[in-house]
Design a protein around this motif. Structure first.
Motif, PDB file in Angstrom:
ATOM      1  N   ARG A   9      32.162  -4.194   3.307  1.00 28.04           N
ATOM      2  CA  ARG A   9      31.844  -5.663   3.806  1.00 28.04           C
ATOM      3  C   ARG A   9      30.433  -6.232   3.329  1.00 28.04           C
ATOM      4  O   ARG A   9      30.480  -7.377   2.559  1.00 28.04           O
ATOM      5  CB  ARG A   9      31.720  -5.622   5.149  1.00 28.04           C
ATOM      6  CG  ARG A   9      31.559  -6.945   5.835  1.00 28.04           C
ATOM      7  CD  ARG A   9      31.387  -6.713   7.410  1.00 28.04           C
ATOM      8  NE  ARG A   9      30.149  -6.200   7.645  1.00 28.04           N
ATOM      9  CZ  ARG A   9      28.947  -6.804   7.769  1.00 28.04           C
ATOM     10  NH1 ARG A   9      28.720  -7.998   7.008  1.00 28.04           N
ATOM     11  NH2 ARG A   9      27.798  -5.868   8.036  1.00 28.04           N
ATOM     12  N   LEU A  10      29.442  -5.336   3.097  1.00 25.07           N
ATOM     13  CA  LEU A  10      28.463  -5.808   2.395  1.00 25.07           C
ATOM     14  C   LEU A  10      28.485  -6.266   0.828  1.00 25.07           C
ATOM     15  O   LEU A  10      27.980  -7.281   0.535  1.00 25.07           O
ATOM     16  CB  LEU A  10      27.108  -4.987   2.497  1.00 25.07           C
ATOM     17  CG  LEU A  10      26.613  -4.555   4.134  1.00 25.07           C
ATOM     18  CD1 LEU A  10      25.666  -3.499   4.081  1.00 25.07           C
ATOM     19  CD2 LEU A  10      25.973  -6.098   4.436  1.00 25.07           C
ATOM     20  N   LYS A  12      31.256  -7.171  -0.503  1.00 22.07           N
ATOM     21  CA  LYS A  12      32.256  -8.459  -0.632  1.00 22.07           C
ATOM     22  C   LYS A  12      31.071  -9.673  -0.302  1.00 22.07           C
ATOM     23  O   LYS A  12      31.280 -10.659  -0.943  1.00 22.07           O
ATOM     24  CB  LYS A  12      33.196  -8.269   0.431  1.00 22.07           C
ATOM     25  CG  LYS A  12      34.077  -9.733   0.301  1.00 22.07           C
ATOM     26  CD  LYS A  12      35.022  -9.578  -1.031  1.00 22.07           C
ATOM     27  CE  LYS A  12      35.956 -10.509  -1.020  1.00 22.07           C
ATOM     28  NZ  LYS A  12      36.458 -10.581  -2.532  1.00 22.07           N
ATOM     29  N   GLU A  13      30.377  -9.387   0.785  1.00 18.88           N
ATOM     30  CA  GLU A  13      29.386 -10.604   0.871  1.00 18.88           C
ATOM     31  C   GLU A  13      28.367 -11.044  -0.136  1.00 18.88           C
ATOM     32  O   GLU A  13      28.180 -12.032  -0.612  1.00 18.88           O
ATOM     33  CB  GLU A  13      28.375 -10.316   2.327  1.00 18.88           C
ATOM     34  CG  GLU A  13      29.354 -10.528   3.481  1.00 18.88           C
ATOM     35  CD  GLU A  13      28.362  -9.891   4.478  1.00 18.88           C
ATOM     36  OE1 GLU A  13      27.102  -9.906   4.419  1.00 18.88           O
ATOM     37  OE2 GLU A  13      28.883  -9.850   5.809  1.00 18.88           O
ATOM     38  N   LEU A  16      30.431 -12.747  -2.851  1.00 20.22           N
ATOM     39  CA  LEU A  16      30.460 -14.256  -2.486  1.00 20.22           C
ATOM     40  C   LEU A  16      29.358 -14.890  -2.588  1.00 20.22           C
ATOM     41  O   LEU A  16      29.316 -15.952  -2.940  1.00 20.22           O
ATOM     42  CB  LEU A  16      31.300 -14.214  -0.898  1.00 20.22           C
ATOM     43  CG  LEU A  16      32.734 -13.715  -0.807  1.00 20.22           C
ATOM     44  CD1 LEU A  16      33.222 -13.913   0.644  1.00 20.22           C
ATOM     45  CD2 LEU A  16      33.893 -14.558  -1.634  1.00 20.22           C
ATOM     46  N   GLY A  17      28.326 -14.339  -2.309  1.00 18.99           N
ATOM     47  CA  GLY A  17      27.023 -15.036  -2.517  1.00 18.99           C
ATOM     48  C   GLY A  17      26.792 -15.281  -3.822  1.00 18.99           C
ATOM     49  O   GLY A  17      26.121 -16.366  -4.084  1.00 18.99           O
TER      50      GLY A  17
END
Length: 99
Positions: A9-10, A12-13, A16-17
């Motif tokens: 999850r981190l 992927k974040e 995206l960032g």
């Protein structure tokens, strides 16, 4: 060792960032084809500067003022070629009015 769900999850974040902050860099990384790393004026500027240093040295050695002046002018030209780089578009917006 496989990644945990939290690590995925981190990751992927972060991805995206990156896409949101710098889409050009993200597309470059995703495509696998990096952009040109050598700035356009680097090689000609270096060559002109090297030639200018050689002319200045020869002019000083032979006490020829014209050669020193020509070498100095070429040195300025080489410096302009080295420093004249186009804006990359990352964080800079030239020519656009604010307000």
């Amino acid at each position: 060792m496989p990644m945990s769900e939290e690590e995925r999850r981190l990751l992927k974040e972060l991805e995206l960032g990156l896409i949101a902050d710098d889409p050009h860099l993200a597309m470059e990384l995703l495509s696998g084809y990096p952009s040109r790393r050598i700035p356009p004026g680097l090689v000609p500027g270096c060559l002109v500067c090297l030639l200018a240093f050689a002319i200045v040295a020869a002019g000083i050695g032979s006490q020829e003022l014209a050669a020193v002046v020509v070498g100095a002018m070429l040195l300025v030209l080489g410096g302009c070629l080295l420093l004249n780089r186009p804006a990359t578009g990352r964080g800079t917006q030239r020519g656009k009015a604010t307000g």
